[in-house]
Design a protein around this motif. Sequence first.
Motif, short mmCIF file in Angstrom:
data_model
loop_
_atom_site.label_atom_id
_atom_site.label_comp_id
_atom_site.label_asym_id
_atom_site.label_seq_id
_atom_site.Cartn_x
_atom_site.Cartn_y
_atom_site.Cartn_z
N ALA A 51 0.45 -17.37 -15.21
CA ALA A 51 0.12 -17.32 -16.63
C ALA A 51 0.09 -15.89 -17.16
N HIS A 52 -0.26 -14.91 -16.30
CA HIS A 52 -0.43 -13.53 -16.73
C HIS A 52 0.13 -12.55 -15.68
N PRO A 53 1.41 -12.65 -15.36
CA PRO A 53 1.95 -11.80 -14.28
C PRO A 53 1.92 -10.31 -14.61
N ASP A 54 2.12 -9.96 -15.88
CA ASP A 54 2.13 -8.54 -16.24
C ASP A 54 0.71 -8.01 -16.45
N SER A 55 -0.29 -8.89 -16.32
CA SER A 55 -1.69 -8.47 -16.36
C SER A 55 -2.35 -8.79 -15.02
N THR A 56 -1.60 -8.60 -13.94
CA THR A 56 -2.10 -8.85 -12.60
C THR A 56 -1.89 -7.63 -11.72
N ILE A 57 -2.90 -7.28 -10.95
CA ILE A 57 -2.79 -6.28 -9.90
C ILE A 57 -3.24 -6.91 -8.59
N PHE A 58 -2.39 -6.83 -7.57
CA PHE A 58 -2.73 -7.30 -6.24
C PHE A 58 -3.21 -6.12 -5.40
N THR A 59 -4.26 -6.32 -4.62
CA THR A 59 -4.63 -5.33 -3.62
C THR A 59 -4.16 -5.82 -2.25
N ARG A 60 -3.85 -4.85 -1.38
CA ARG A 60 -3.51 -5.15 0.01
C ARG A 60 -4.37 -4.29 0.92
N PHE A 61 -4.99 -4.92 1.90
CA PHE A 61 -5.75 -4.20 2.91
C PHE A 61 -4.79 -3.73 3.99
N ILE A 62 -4.73 -2.41 4.19
CA ILE A 62 -3.80 -1.83 5.16
C ILE A 62 -4.58 -1.42 6.40
N PRO A 63 -4.39 -2.11 7.52
CA PRO A 63 -5.13 -1.76 8.74
C PRO A 63 -4.59 -0.48 9.37
N ALA A 64 -5.30 0.01 10.38
CA ALA A 64 -4.86 1.19 11.11
C ALA A 64 -3.51 0.92 11.78
N THR A 65 -2.78 1.98 12.01
CA THR A 65 -1.48 1.83 12.66
C THR A 65 -1.63 1.41 14.12
N ARG A 66 -2.62 1.98 14.80
CA ARG A 66 -2.82 1.67 16.23
C ARG A 66 -4.31 1.67 16.56
N PRO A 67 -4.71 1.06 17.67
CA PRO A 67 -6.12 0.99 18.05
C PRO A 67 -6.76 2.37 18.15
N GLY A 68 -8.01 2.47 17.70
CA GLY A 68 -8.77 3.70 17.81
C GLY A 68 -8.61 4.64 16.64
N GLY A 70 -8.93 5.79 12.66
CA GLY A 70 -9.94 5.57 11.64
C GLY A 70 -11.09 6.53 11.76
N GLU A 71 -11.78 6.71 10.64
CA GLU A 71 -12.88 7.65 10.58
C GLU A 71 -14.21 6.95 10.83
N GLY A 72 -15.08 7.56 11.62
CA GLY A 72 -16.41 7.01 11.86
C GLY A 72 -16.35 5.64 12.50
N THR A 73 -17.08 4.69 11.92
CA THR A 73 -17.15 3.35 12.51
C THR A 73 -15.83 2.59 12.43
N GLU A 79 -10.77 -0.44 17.56
CA GLU A 79 -10.79 -0.66 19.00
C GLU A 79 -11.12 -2.13 19.28
N ARG A 80 -12.07 -2.67 18.49
CA ARG A 80 -12.42 -4.09 18.64
C ARG A 80 -11.30 -4.99 18.17
N TRP A 81 -10.67 -4.63 17.04
CA TRP A 81 -9.63 -5.47 16.45
C TRP A 81 -8.25 -4.86 16.67
N ILE A 86 -1.26 -2.38 12.74
CA ILE A 86 0.14 -2.55 12.36
C ILE A 86 1.04 -2.54 13.58
N GLU A 87 0.69 -1.72 14.55
CA GLU A 87 1.47 -1.64 15.80
C GLU A 87 1.57 -3.01 16.47
N GLN A 88 0.50 -3.79 16.42
CA GLN A 88 0.49 -5.10 17.05
C GLN A 88 0.99 -6.21 16.12
N LEU A 89 0.63 -6.11 14.84
CA LEU A 89 0.99 -7.15 13.88
C LEU A 89 2.45 -7.10 13.45
#
Length: 209
Positions: A51-68, A70-73, A79-81, A86-89
């Motif tokens: 109904a409103h494609p030109d009034s839509t913004i999609f967000t995408r969650f971009i995971p780390a490229t490889r295990p370990g 990322g900053e801080g936690t 490491e857990r996930w 991206i390397e695995q997916l």
Amino acid sequence: MSDKHKLRYGPLSERSLHLCVDMQRMFAEDTDWKTPWMARVLPKVVQITEAHPDSTIFTRFIPATRPGEGEGTWKRYYERWSSMTIEQLGQDMIDLMPDLRRFVPPAEVIDKHVYSPWVETDLQERLKRRGVDTLVITGGETDVCVLATVLGAVDRGYRVIVGHDALCSSSDETHDASLEVYHSRYGMQVEAVTTDVILQHWAAAKVTA
């Protein structure tokens, strides 16, 4: 629970925008982060986008490229996930679900590396350029990235409409609890209604860049 059949503060205006959170293949398909009922809410998200494609913004969650990475936690997180890096997916899995990808353009996409789309992105600048004052929020997960999106929007003074039948989570319990919190603690700023109510009361005029 809030009245899902009524917008408390009146119809949506031409200054409204649909912000769809993380409706991506990696959450819809057979991965460790699969959200089982994402497919169930997809038709509702498509309705609003269509109904409103030109009034839509999609967000995408971009995971780390490889295990370990990322900053801080976040380092411990990936490491857990490790299976969700991206390397695995594979790069293709971070894309939007095909039924939504077809709306880009005119719909826009914003990538983020954390739960909130308000951090490390130009989302606020894009909304200011459009003169947006109201956000219709859909997507997943209700109690994680959607929650971060809603709270950031509240802090910035936007009227927030959540399509409660266009949200999904891996947990029914915390999904329901999140909607109750929106009603009981954020009732002046957050309205939870059905997709049909949103579409019925969204003005025909579109926000243009």
